[in-house]
Design a protein around this motif. Structure first.
Motif, PDB file in Angstrom:
ATOM      1  N   THR A   1      -9.624  -2.197   0.212  1.00 49.40           N
ATOM      2  CA  THR A   1      -8.248  -1.721   0.320  1.00 49.40           C
ATOM      3  C   THR A   1      -7.317  -2.930   0.394  1.00 49.40           C
ATOM      4  OG1 THR A   1      -8.384  -1.576   2.739  1.00 49.40           O
ATOM      5  CG2 THR A   1      -8.888   0.431   1.492  1.00 49.40           C
TER       6      THR A   1
ATOM      7  N   MET B   1      -1.788  -0.745  -0.397  1.00 48.50           N
ATOM      8  CA  MET B   1      -2.474   0.543  -0.349  1.00 48.50           C
ATOM      9  C   MET B   1      -2.320   1.185   1.029  1.00 48.50           C
ATOM     10  SD  MET B   1      -6.429   1.227  -1.486  1.00 48.50           S
ATOM     11  CE  MET B   1      -6.173   0.267  -2.994  1.00 48.50           C
TER      12      MET B   1
ATOM     13  N   GLU C   1       1.143   2.606   1.179  1.00 49.02           N
ATOM     14  CA  GLU C   1       1.225   3.803   0.345  1.00 49.02           C
ATOM     15  C   GLU C   1       0.510   4.992   0.976  1.00 49.02           C
ATOM     16  OE1 GLU C   1      -0.406   2.568  -3.345  1.00 49.02           O
ATOM     17  OE2 GLU C   1       1.350   1.379  -3.941  1.00 49.02           O
ATOM     18  N   ALA C   2      -0.484   4.715   1.821  1.00 46.07           N
ATOM     19  CA  ALA C   2      -1.200   5.815   2.472  1.00 46.07           C
ATOM     20  C   ALA C   2      -0.276   6.647   3.344  1.00 46.07           C
ATOM     21  CB  ALA C   2      -2.345   5.256   3.310  1.00 46.07           C
ATOM     22  N   TYR C   3       0.858   6.047   3.754  1.00 48.94           N
ATOM     23  CA  TYR C   3       1.815   6.767   4.591  1.00 48.94           C
ATOM     24  C   TYR C   3       3.135   7.066   3.865  1.00 48.94           C
ATOM     25  CZ  TYR C   3      -1.252   5.935   8.550  1.00 48.94           C
ATOM     26  OH  TYR C   3      -2.328   5.931   9.397  1.00 48.94           O
TER      27      TYR C   3
ATOM     28  N   PHE D   1       1.211   9.195  -0.086  1.00 46.10           N
ATOM     29  CA  PHE D   1      -0.179   9.655   0.066  1.00 46.10           C
ATOM     30  C   PHE D   1      -0.601  10.485  -1.144  1.00 46.10           C
ATOM     31  CE2 PHE D   1      -3.282  12.814   1.648  1.00 46.10           C
ATOM     32  CZ  PHE D   1      -4.269  11.941   2.065  1.00 46.10           C
ATOM     33  N   ASN D   2      -1.776  10.139  -1.723  1.00 51.99           N
ATOM     34  CA  ASN D   2      -2.251  10.843  -2.911  1.00 51.99           C
ATOM     35  C   ASN D   2      -3.616  11.509  -2.725  1.00 51.99           C
ATOM     36  OD1 ASN D   2      -4.076   8.700  -2.968  1.00 51.99           O
ATOM     37  ND2 ASN D   2      -3.025   7.630  -4.633  1.00 51.99           N
TER      38      ASN D   2
ATOM     39  N   GLU E   1      -9.472   6.032  -0.528  1.00 59.64           N
ATOM     40  CA  GLU E   1      -8.941   4.862   0.178  1.00 59.64           C
ATOM     41  C   GLU E   1      -7.845   5.264   1.164  1.00 59.64           C
ATOM     42  OE1 GLU E   1      -9.421   5.073  -3.013  1.00 59.64           O
ATOM     43  OE2 GLU E   1     -10.880   3.508  -3.509  1.00 59.64           O
ATOM     44  N   HIS E   2      -6.944   6.132   0.734  1.00 56.63           N
ATOM     45  CA  HIS E   2      -5.868   6.574   1.618  1.00 56.63           C
ATOM     46  C   HIS E   2      -6.407   7.357   2.806  1.00 56.63           C
ATOM     47  CE1 HIS E   2      -2.235   6.231  -1.350  1.00 56.63           C
ATOM     48  NE2 HIS E   2      -2.865   5.079  -1.145  1.00 56.63           N
TER      49      HIS E   2
ATOM     50  N   GLN F   1      -5.964   6.281   6.778  1.00 54.90           N
ATOM     51  CA  GLN F   1      -5.316   7.170   7.741  1.00 54.90           C
ATOM     52  C   GLN F   1      -6.256   7.654   8.833  1.00 54.90           C
ATOM     53  OE1 GLN F   1      -3.052  10.484   6.396  1.00 54.90           O
ATOM     54  NE2 GLN F   1      -1.613   9.274   5.195  1.00 54.90           N
TER      55      GLN F   1
END
Length: 336
Positions: free
Chosen positions: A37, A41, A44-46, A49-50, A54-55, A59
């Motif tokens: 990661t 990234m 972007e997880a917060y 978020f997709n 990885e996300h 999280q």
């Protein structure tokens, strides 16, 4: 004892730098590990978020793990300062004096015989175990001629640690289900911990952190000797009870969420004294910060020792702390 940082302005600046380092270490904890990661990234997880693997890992695993590691490290660092000041014993810590082992035993007992599964239940029974172990070690160390001495208290703590560890192992041998549930936890680990688990113990830890800071000035008087503290107007009985209660909250809460992690409470107070001297108004915050940084760094290292598997962070802290413990004993500091 004078530390290398003797000016309060310099100490404040170093403390601020330490907070920044703690933040960097937590960022590294979020992005480093078996799953590749990056910082972008993680952001972007917060923010975008997709649902990717990885996300989800960032999280649900990495961020909670970093926060839990920092909170537990802070707690163990402060607990070590309080115990060393109360006993005037430089190798006092929750693990050496059996406090962690007592909390662990009570939790395993709850899992084995009472069916305890929630972190809230772990927390309360961990507090009880820490309190019982502390009381027994103090009582045993105070028995006999001469009353309480550093050497007697150390031996009493070692006895309590061995007793509770043996009882814990005995229960696990007879209950394979409990063994599967708590074996990795007993080695000391922050892997797989959730934010809800941290939230359950955080109120108790926040209270203990705050009260410990407020007690730091009184720790300076008490460190001069109980008779001196009394002559300065300190109500030592109330003070010792309050400080001991904070140790129970700090150690019990830490064990409930991360298991019995060793040596943090021994090492970091000595490092703090090396930096700032004998003033507990500075030792407490520096120990808290150092403990958090050390535990998170140890957890990062634990991910790489046997990759793709992970070692419990307690194994890494033991590897780091054992040489330091041997150094203290060889110098004979604890006999003073």
């Amino acid at each position: 004892m004078n530390g290398i940082l003797q000016d309060n302005k310099i100490r404040t600046a170093v403390l601020i730098i330490g907070i920044f380092i703690a933040f960097i270490v937590m960022v590294l904890s979020v992005v480093l590990g078996y799953t590749d990661t990056s910082l972008s990234m993680a952001i972007e997880a917060y923010t975008a978020f997709n649902g990717s693997n990885e996300h989800l890992i960032i999280q649900l695993s990495r961020v909670p793990r970093a926060l839990v590691g920092m909170a537990v490290g802070i707690s163990l660092g402060i607990a070590g300062v309080l115990m060393q000041a109360l006993t005037r014993n430089p190798i006092a810590s929750p693990d050496i004096f059996g406090v962690n082992a007592g909390a662990g035993f009570f939790i395993v007992f709850g899992v084995t015989f009472l069916g305890i599964t929630s972190i809230q239940q772990f927390m309360w029974i961990g507090f009880l175990g820490a309190a019982v172990a502390s009381g027994l070690a103090y009582a045993l160390g105070s028995a006999g001629r001469g009353g309480l001495t550093p050497v007697k208290l150390t031996l009493a703590g070692a006895v309590m640690a061995a007793l509770f560890a043996s009882l814990t192992q005995g229960m696990l041998v007879t209950n394979e289900k409990a063994l599967d549930e708590v074996l990795f936890w007993l080695a000391g680990s922050v892997e797989g911990r959730k934010l809800s688990m941290l939230a359950a113990v955080m109120p108790a830890l926040l209270i203990a952190w705050t009260v410990s800071m407020l007690l730091s000035r009184q720790l300076n008087a008490f460190a001069l000797g109980e008779d001196v503290a009394v002559s300065l107007g300190q109500k030592t009985v109330i003070f010792k009870f309050a400080a001991a209660l904070m140790v129970v909250l700090l150690a019990g809460g830490s064990v409930a969420i991360a298991g019995p992690i060793s040596f943090i409470g021994i090492v970091v107070p000595h490092f703090a004294r090396y930096l700032v001297g004998s003033d507990h108004r500075w030792i407490v915050p520096f120990s808290a910060l150092t403990g958090g940084i050390m535990l998170v760094l140890a957890d990062i290292g634990a991910r790489y020792i046997i990759m793709p598997e992970e070692a419990p962070v307690g194994v890494v802290t033991a590897l780091l702390g054992t040489p330091f413990f041997i150094y203290i004993v060889r110098k004979g500091i604890f006999q003073r």
